[in-house]
Each structure stands twice: as C-alpha cells, then as structure tokens.
Motif scaffolding. Structure first.
Motif, PDB file in Angstrom:
ATOM      1  N   PHE B  53      52.218   7.545  36.023  1.00 16.71           N
ATOM      2  CA  PHE B  53      52.258   7.913  34.607  1.00 16.71           C
ATOM      3  C   PHE B  53      51.564   9.256  34.331  1.00 16.71           C
ATOM      4  O   PHE B  53      51.152   9.516  33.205  1.00 16.71           O
ATOM      5  CB  PHE B  53      51.623   6.807  33.757  1.00 16.71           C
ATOM      6  CG  PHE B  53      52.367   5.506  33.866  1.00 16.71           C
ATOM      7  CD1 PHE B  53      53.581   5.333  33.217  1.00 16.71           C
ATOM      8  CD2 PHE B  53      51.883   4.470  34.648  1.00 16.71           C
ATOM      9  CE1 PHE B  53      54.290   4.147  33.334  1.00 16.71           C
ATOM     10  CE2 PHE B  53      52.588   3.280  34.772  1.00 16.71           C
ATOM     11  CZ  PHE B  53      53.790   3.123  34.114  1.00 16.71           C
ATOM     12  N   ALA B  58      55.722  12.146  33.185  1.00 21.95           N
ATOM     13  CA  ALA B  58      56.231  11.688  31.882  1.00 21.95           C
ATOM     14  C   ALA B  58      57.222  12.704  31.315  1.00 21.95           C
ATOM     15  O   ALA B  58      58.278  12.329  30.792  1.00 21.95           O
ATOM     16  CB  ALA B  58      55.071  11.468  30.919  1.00 21.95           C
ATOM     17  N   SER B  62      61.126  11.905  30.767  1.00 21.18           N
ATOM     18  CA  SER B  62      61.692  12.080  29.415  1.00 21.18           C
ATOM     19  C   SER B  62      62.915  12.982  29.499  1.00 21.18           C
ATOM     20  O   SER B  62      63.926  12.743  28.832  1.00 21.18           O
ATOM     21  CB  SER B  62      60.676  12.730  28.465  1.00 21.18           C
ATOM     22  OG  SER B  62      59.486  12.028  28.490  1.00 21.18           O
TER      23      SER B  62
END
Lengths: 172, 357
Positions: B53, B58, B62
């Motif tokens: 994470f 991230a 995305s």
C-alpha cells in the motif's frame, strides 16, 4: 557551465559513523550462549547508507552458532557467508573480494544524523579458546577518514579497519 | 492506409462524447500509472522500505483502474456503434497488457524474488502503458469533432493525450538504458555503451516528437507545448527529485529546463517555416540531458566515470557530466530532435488531412 556559487550549494554530506557500545562477557563455559550487543550512531551528516558489521574470524559458518535476537535497523540484517562476494576498501561494489569468514551486516538506508541503532546477537561457540569478534561501521558515500569506524587498528579481509573483541571459552 | 482517419466514431455517436471520455480516462490512467512507476523506481533507488500500500503503488493501481474503466467505456461505445476501429482495439490490447502485468509480476516475484527494472513483468507493464497511451491519443484525435482546420483537439485534451505518451515512452527508453536490472537470478542490465547510445538517440527523438505534436494538435499556437513541458517537469520533479532529500537544492536547476521547450514553442509559433520545425526539434532534442535528470545520471555514469551513484552524490556526478558527457551528445541529440519533429509533423499532417474528409 553552471555558476560556481550554485555548484557549491550542492554539498556532499560527510557521515561519521561511531560504534558507541559493544557489550559481551569476558568469558563463558563451552556450551553456553552469550549475548553480543552492538550500538552505533551517526555523528556526522546524513549517510545514504551506514553499515555495522560484526564478523567472526574463527568461524567458517554461522548456522546454529549465531542468531539475531533483536535489532532496530531499518533494513533486516543479513548474514554474509564465507566465500560470498563483498565490497572492499570502503568503496562498496566498485571493489569486490571474497569473504574469508562469516559476518552479520546491519544497515540503515539512509542513516540520518544523530540516529542510533543497535543489534543483539546470541552466540554459542563450538570450541574452547578465544572467540574473536571484529566490529566496524562504515558510512556511505565514503568520503574521508571520518566515514569509517574505527579509524585505525587491525585490517580485515575487506582491507578495512576493525575493532577486535573476544570472549574466553573455557571447558566445563 | 491512413492511420489517423478520423470522424468515423464521431459520426456514429454524434459528438462521440462517450468514446472521447473513455480515451481520456485511459490517458489519465496511464499518466497516473507511469508517474507512480517512476516514483516507485526512485523509492527503490533510495531503498525506502515499502509495502503493497505504499503511495507510489496506490498511484499506479489507481491509474490502472482508471485505464481499465476508460477501456470499458471505449469498448461499450464501440459495441453500441457496432464497430471497433483500430485505436479502440489497441486501447483494449494495451489495457489488457497493463492489467495482466500485475499477476505476472506476482508469479515472477514468487519464483525469483525481487526483479530489476528490465524484467518480463515490467516489459509487459511498460508495453501496456505505451500501447494504451498512443492508442488513446490517436483515438481522441480520430473521435473528437474537429474544431477548426488546424486545431485538432482542445488544449486540455492535447495535454491529457500527449503527457502519458511522453512519460511512458520515456519510461521505455529508461528501461533499456538504466543499469537497474541485475538481480540474484538474472542480469538483464543493458550493455553500458548500448544504453548510452540508446538514451542519446531515444530521449531527444521522443522529446521533440511529443513537443511538436502538442504544438501542432492544439492549433499551431504558442502555449500548449510550453504547458505540456511544464507539466512533464512538474511530474518528474515530484516523482524523481522530491523523494530524494539530497536533490532538493537542484530543483531550481531542473525547473529552468522548461526554458528551451518554451523557446521551441516560440520558434514554432512565430517563425512558421520548415526551418522552424528543424530548429525547434533540435532545441527540444538537446534539452533531453536536463529533462531526464536525475535518472539519466546512472545511464551515462556507466560509460563516463563508473562511480557508485549514491543518492547524495547524484547531483555532483550529474553536474560533472554536463562538462564531460553533454558536449559529446549534443550533436546527435539535435539531429534526433530534428528527426523526431519531422516524424511528428508527418503524423499530425495525416491526422489533419483525415479530419477534412
């Protein structure tokens, strides 16, 4: 091509690694396990990487003899086996030699100014006599004598200074 | 065959709004994924402890999600129209590569531990980024109703379309030139001389081609090329320089790299001639040595000094290279910049001609 005043602002940091504490018993009986505690700090500028090395010149292997009890380094300490390729002469991977004996290397990458880290090893010598431990610390980039500890003494298999500690192992 | 034949999807869907939004989502997704990837490379260089994470991951995930959503939208719009054109097919293929890189990476990590920059999973990932970004840019050009004869896309869409192409193709050049691909199992590091030559030819070409296309697609007016260059520099500053505290003092140096690209923009906008294309291409090409700082330091260090490029030494080694390496690469860089601008001009002209049909 660029103004010298600007180039001067791009300063190379000067790390200053220091081993502040090495704790181990003077003697133990064969079959007993002793604890080696090593603490290091960086009294200079930020180091991109600073390594604390604990080596065992009496040993050919560490399996079943040396275990890491605890540490607070950012990176997990690694065991260096005899014969493994390692950096030498304080220049890291630019000069490679084969390790003649095993070691444990602990590092912080980066190691900020004033930060202290320590490692605790449990060691069970397999034979009587003087059990020798080499301890050193190196700050990288290595850009002067301040970037290694100790600054003099015995030279090890990596052509680097080490501080020598020992435990007398006696028969029961 | 005219690869930039446009208007088909637009006619089938009225303004082609849904499909343009789909392509834009793919482009934005690739922009995020490629920027996250560059940030991740920087963090790996600094050996910063990371988790699944971690912020760069991230951003990358995305981006992959946005690209997938865009590809689904393009597919849905194309299905409604009963026709899949080549850019929509290529977007789907590129997005499939992008998404499949995740499981391939997991399998590779399970089998061989950490991988280097150039590895089978990363090749799949970067191929997906390059394919999707180029296809999405072409798809937008084909689908967007033409505003006027010379202006093919609105300024904002030009930047959305071209920036991911720029960053992902630059990522491809980095992948085949940076010496970050040696692991315990494999040594995929490119030969250092090949790497230097590849970077010297590849970076100026892509810089000039994207710069020229940005200028031409937006109506051959001053502003969009400069804005795209500023956006590229902004992203690279935050993904490659800011994470490394030692490089903070070099941010002003890096930011002024926008000047040669603004000059190229002025040359193209004010001096409208064939010679302007060549001069602007050369100016954009020779800016490559600054634009791709700091990563480029590692590529040329292998043939120049072969020092260990510690994070805090990167700027010092790079500034030494400006004197030792830059004079040697400036002429081929200018030539490749001219070539890139000429190739870009041919493609944009085809797009404009297709729009007149």
């Amino acid at each position: 091509m660029l103004p010298q005043s600007y180039l001067d602002s791009v300063r190379v940091p000067k790390p200053e690694p220091v081993i502040t504490d090495v704790t181990l018993p003077d003697s133990i009986q064969l079959g007993q396990t002793f604890t080696l505690h090593v603490t290091a700090t960086n009294r200079g500028d930020h180091a991109d990487m600073q390594i604390v090395s604990v080596a065992f010149p009496n040993l050919t292997r560490t399996d079943g003899i040396v275990t890491i009890q605890k540490h607070d380094f950012k990176q997990t300490p690694v065991f260096i086996k005899a014969g493994q390729e390692i950096g030498a002469g304080y220049v890291g991977p630019q000069r490679i030699v084969a390790a003649q004996y095993p070691a444990v290397e602990a590092s912080n990458r980066p190691w900020e100014k004033g930060v202290t880290s320590s490692i605790e090893l449990a060691i069970t010598p397999q034979s009587e006599g003087r059990f020798v431990v080499f301890v050193k610390a190196i700050g990288l980039p290595h850009n002067g004598d301040q970037a290694h500890w100790p600054s003099d003494g015995i030279i090890d298999h990596q052509d680097e200074f080490v501080s020598v500690y020992s435990v007398d192992v006696t028969k029961t | 065959m005219n690869y930039f034949e446009r208007g088909t999807v637009a006619r089938m869907h009225g303004p082609g709004r849904k499909v343009v939004i789909g392509y834009a989502l793919v482009s934005i997704g690739i922009l995020l994924a490629a920027s996250g990837g560059t940030w991740d490379v920087t963090n790996h260089l600094l050996n910063k402890p990371e988790t699944f994470f971690a912020p760069p991951h991230a951003v990358l995930y995305s981006g992959a999600a946005s690209a997938l959503a865009g590809a689904v939208l393009v597919m849905s719009a194309s299905r409604s129209a009963g026709r899949f054109d080549w850019s929509s097919k290529l977007v789907m293929a590129g997005t499939a590569l992008l998404i499949s890189a995740g499981p391939i990476d997991f399998v590779w990590h399970s089998a061989f531990g950490l991988d280097g920059l150039l590895s089978p999973p990363h090749s799949v990932l970067v191929s997906g980024m390059v394919t999707s970004s180029i296809a999405a840019a072409a798809g937008m050009v084909r689908s967007y109703p033409q505003i006027e004869r010379s202006r093919i896309l609105p300024a904002a869409l030009v930047i959305v379309a071209m920036l991911p192409v720029w960053i992902s193709v630059a990522g491809l050049v980095h992948m085949f030139s940076l010496p970050f691909s040696r692991t315990a199992y494999f040594d995929f590091n490119p030969d250092s001389n090949f790497a230097a030559v590849f970077a010297t030819l590849g970076f100026p070409f892509v810089t000039a081609a994207v710069s020229y296309a940005s200028w031409a697609l937006a109506g051959r007016r001053f502003g969009v090329l400069s804005a795209a260059a500023a956006a590229f520099i902004f992203i690279n500053t935050f993904t490659s320089i800011v994470p490394n505290d030692s490089l903070a003092t070099t941010i002003p140096f890096y930011v002024v790299t926008v000047i040669p690209l603004v000059m190229a923009d002025i040359i193209l906008s004010k001096w409208r001639s064939a010679r302007a294309l060549l001069v602007a291409g050369a100016v954009a090409g020779i800016a490559f040595f600054m634009l791709y700082y700091p990563l480029i330091t590692h590529t040329y260090n292998k043939v120049d000094a072969e020092k260990t490029v510690w994070a805090s030494l990167t700027a010092v080694i790079y500034f030494e290279m400006i004197e030792s390496v830059y004079p040697l690469v400036v002429v081929p860089a200018a030539a490749m910049g001219m070539l890139g601008a000429m190739a870009s001009e041919r493609m944009v002209r085809r797009a404009a001609l297709a729009g007149l049909r």
